[in-house]
Scaffold this motif. Sequence first.
Motif, mmCIF file in Angstrom:
data_model
loop_
_atom_site.group_PDB
_atom_site.id
_atom_site.type_symbol
_atom_site.label_atom_id
_atom_site.label_comp_id
_atom_site.label_asym_id
_atom_site.label_seq_id
_atom_site.Cartn_x
_atom_site.Cartn_y
_atom_site.Cartn_z
ATOM 1 N N ASP A 97 101.840 114.158 22.238
ATOM 2 C CA ASP A 97 100.828 114.894 21.463
ATOM 3 C C ASP A 97 99.623 113.964 21.289
ATOM 4 O O ASP A 97 99.482 112.995 22.025
ATOM 5 C CB ASP A 97 101.388 115.404 20.127
ATOM 6 N N TRP A 157 108.708 119.265 19.206
ATOM 7 C CA TRP A 157 107.746 118.580 20.095
ATOM 8 C C TRP A 157 106.390 118.468 19.394
ATOM 9 O O TRP A 157 105.871 117.387 19.194
ATOM 10 C CB TRP A 157 107.649 119.357 21.413
ATOM 11 N N LYS A 161 103.232 123.735 18.506
ATOM 12 C CA LYS A 161 103.386 124.894 19.372
ATOM 13 C C LYS A 161 104.738 124.922 20.092
ATOM 14 O O LYS A 161 105.330 125.977 20.278
ATOM 15 C CB LYS A 161 102.252 124.878 20.417
ATOM 16 N N TYR A 162 105.215 123.750 20.502
ATOM 17 C CA TYR A 162 106.374 123.689 21.397
ATOM 18 C C TYR A 162 107.614 123.056 20.768
ATOM 19 O O TYR A 162 107.510 122.175 19.921
ATOM 20 C CB TYR A 162 106.038 122.865 22.639
ATOM 21 N N GLY A 171 110.849 120.804 22.289
ATOM 22 C CA GLY A 171 111.293 120.065 23.466
ATOM 23 C C GLY A 171 112.734 120.437 23.784
ATOM 24 O O GLY A 171 113.511 120.786 22.884
ATOM 25 N N GLY A 191 113.020 128.402 28.524
ATOM 26 C CA GLY A 191 112.005 127.356 28.583
ATOM 27 C C GLY A 191 111.520 127.045 29.981
ATOM 28 O O GLY A 191 111.976 127.619 30.968
ATOM 29 N N GLU A 192 110.605 126.083 30.015
ATOM 30 C CA GLU A 192 109.970 125.658 31.260
ATOM 31 C C GLU A 192 110.397 124.216 31.542
ATOM 32 O O GLU A 192 110.211 123.337 30.697
ATOM 33 C CB GLU A 192 108.452 125.728 31.053
ATOM 34 N N ARG A 217 110.236 122.374 27.903
ATOM 35 C CA ARG A 217 109.750 122.788 26.595
ATOM 36 C C ARG A 217 109.595 124.308 26.563
ATOM 37 O O ARG A 217 109.616 124.975 27.594
ATOM 38 C CB ARG A 217 108.462 122.072 26.211
ATOM 39 N N VAL A 218 109.454 124.795 25.359
ATOM 40 C CA VAL A 218 109.354 126.236 25.163
ATOM 41 C C VAL A 218 108.529 126.494 23.908
ATOM 42 O O VAL A 218 108.628 125.740 22.925
ATOM 43 C CB VAL A 218 110.771 126.859 25.060
ATOM 44 N N GLU A 219 107.682 127.521 23.943
ATOM 45 C CA GLU A 219 106.939 127.900 22.749
ATOM 46 C C GLU A 219 107.946 128.262 21.652
ATOM 47 O O GLU A 219 108.948 128.931 21.912
ATOM 48 C CB GLU A 219 106.049 129.109 23.003
ATOM 49 N N LYS A 220 107.637 127.855 20.427
ATOM 50 C CA LYS A 220 108.616 128.011 19.341
ATOM 51 C C LYS A 220 109.149 129.429 19.209
ATOM 52 O O LYS A 220 110.340 129.642 19.005
ATOM 53 C CB LYS A 220 108.002 127.556 18.017
ATOM 54 N N LYS A 226 109.586 131.563 21.429
ATOM 55 C CA LYS A 226 110.289 132.043 22.622
ATOM 56 C C LYS A 226 111.692 131.449 22.762
ATOM 57 O O LYS A 226 112.458 131.875 23.629
ATOM 58 C CB LYS A 226 109.498 131.689 23.883
#
Lengths: 337, 337
Positions: free
Chosen positions: A35, B34, B37-38, B40, B80-81, B138-141, B143
């Motif tokens: 970050d 993370w 927004k994300y 981890g 997640g991605e 990571r993934v948007e919270k 999602k």
Amino acid sequence: MREEELIQRLASRLKGSHSLVIEGIGDDAAVWEWDEKYLGLLSVDTLHEHWDFDRVYHAPQYIGYKAAASAISDICAMNGEPLFLVVSLGVPSYVSPDYLEKLYEGLRKVEEKYNVGVIGGDVSSANALWLNVGVVGRVEKEKITYRRGASVNELVCVTGDLGGAYAGLKILQREKAVFLQHPEMQPDVAEFTYIISRQLKPEPRCDIVARLREIAVMPTSMIDLSDGLAAGLHALAKASKVGFHIYLDRLPFHAQTQQVAELFHMPLTAFLLYGGEEYELLFTAPLSAYETLRRETQIHVIGYATEGLEVILEDPEGNVMKVERLGWDSLQGRQGG
Amino acid sequence: MREEELIQRLASRLKGSHSLVIEGIGDDAAVWEWDEKYLGLLSVDTLHEHWDFDRVYHAPQYIGYKAAASAISDICAMNGEPLFLVVSLGVPSYVSPDYLEKLYEGLRKVEEKYNVGVIGGDVSSANALWLNVGVVGRVEKEKITYRRGASVNELVCVTGDLGGAYAGLKILQREKAVFLQHPEMQPDVAEFTYIISRQLKPEPRCDIVARLREIAVMPTSMIDLSDGLAAGLHALAKASKVGFHIYLDRLPFHAQTQQVAELFHMPLTAFLLYGGEEYELLFTAPLSAYETLRRETQIHVIGYATEGLEVILEDPEGNVMKVERLGWDSLQGRQGG
């Protein structure tokens, strides 16, 4: 082919990058954009039976402890803070769940001592016991320390003392040989407890990372000594494009390490330069930090950075020798059979 | 002791937590804070020779590919991605650097296809070949999808088709047996190329994760099918405290999988329920998503969530049976010797 060469050859096959990644393969840990304040750190380490430990003298608690300590040490070497671990186990049929529980007790001790959490893992059947520990850490952006930051005339420092883990291993190997020939004999290791603990239960130097912040010394390059001092010096030299001039009489060692060198008729210098599994830190710092650093009992200024890429060792008589780029693997071989 | 029980027993020895960690051991990946927004994601997977692959029919490129694909699949299962990987190798003396390079070519293919980077690793001497792949994602919270989110009456969906990787394995094992007895014979696998590719080169369903976003369907619980459908259903059931009612004629399979079932005189249902190494996704979704989901060719609604913790399978005649909580490990055994 040496491990380092093999890794380089394999890494050359990879893309090895990602838009978030700042540093891939090549330092103690990979570095990514976490970050605005932090960089993320990621590293992984394996301990494999026969090569990295011998179940005859490495109790399972210690194997777990050492595997986690060794991974955490890579985060310290980036001047970072370890956060969480994932532990993968290769489990041969001759290892029981009870044995593995003891191994996890060692991991638990690391969790408590270093304020980390084991948050994932994997268990596979395997032909021999192995542990693989991945570690995520982080570091404030302005504190990140790579291998490549050393400049000419800077101070070179090591923490703790050198060669103890290897000296401890020599004693444990001797005791194993005696035991195999004379199972009735009691092991006689009372005079070597310090170096044996260096081998069995190494401590990553998170305390040094914290201490450097306290005394406001910012290391300019850093590496851990898992492969020994000579390998560490050459790695910093290569990455930073400097050389090092080291004073033999500045290298810190414990009396028991010297005792073992004498016992085995080996030069003490071999223990200090090539003994691995130390998890001490080797770092460079600005000349201006000298007065601050020399007051630290756990930090030893051992020389300075020079032009050229050579590592020169000077003995108390003023004789100089080139330190070869040998690693721990050339001294060690397998730990057991 | 089964792997799952062993992991639970070992995990109970750990603290397993950290102030930044939201979810530790127990889901497809560990989850941490993370940033704003994300979240981890962190997971790890091992492929071990003899158990998870056989060098007779798994070419090194495929071994590398599958190890990375399998780790990435855990990130997909959290919605997640995947971002970056660390790869550890256990290298026996009988494996050459050239062989390892081919394995890394497989990793490279995964880097390109899934936009990830291999940014670190470790190489150890070992008694047999193994690969351990750690993955950070990571993934948007909003999602994040855990195993525990399913509610009664929600839809149960699987992606792709089932049982193919196991069917492919049966064919490869048959060809190996033939080859060992009659080395002069050419393998005859032309009619089974699809299922063989399912075994050799599985693809994690990152495309499904992206597609669910596109069609604005938010899965309520999810897991990958690395251990087979039955194990996946029971894992979601246990975590979500629901049961499932599944329709046999809704389970998707490829014609080649049916052919193999007939060839080996095994019930097709065994392939569909217990065949592992699929890396398809099993997820639940709100009933309201039904019309949207039924238009998706890669997503199949196979049943619904119920009260109670049982998994019930209904055949086209309306007969129902309880699906046992067996995993892939009970069907598989070692892949080679």
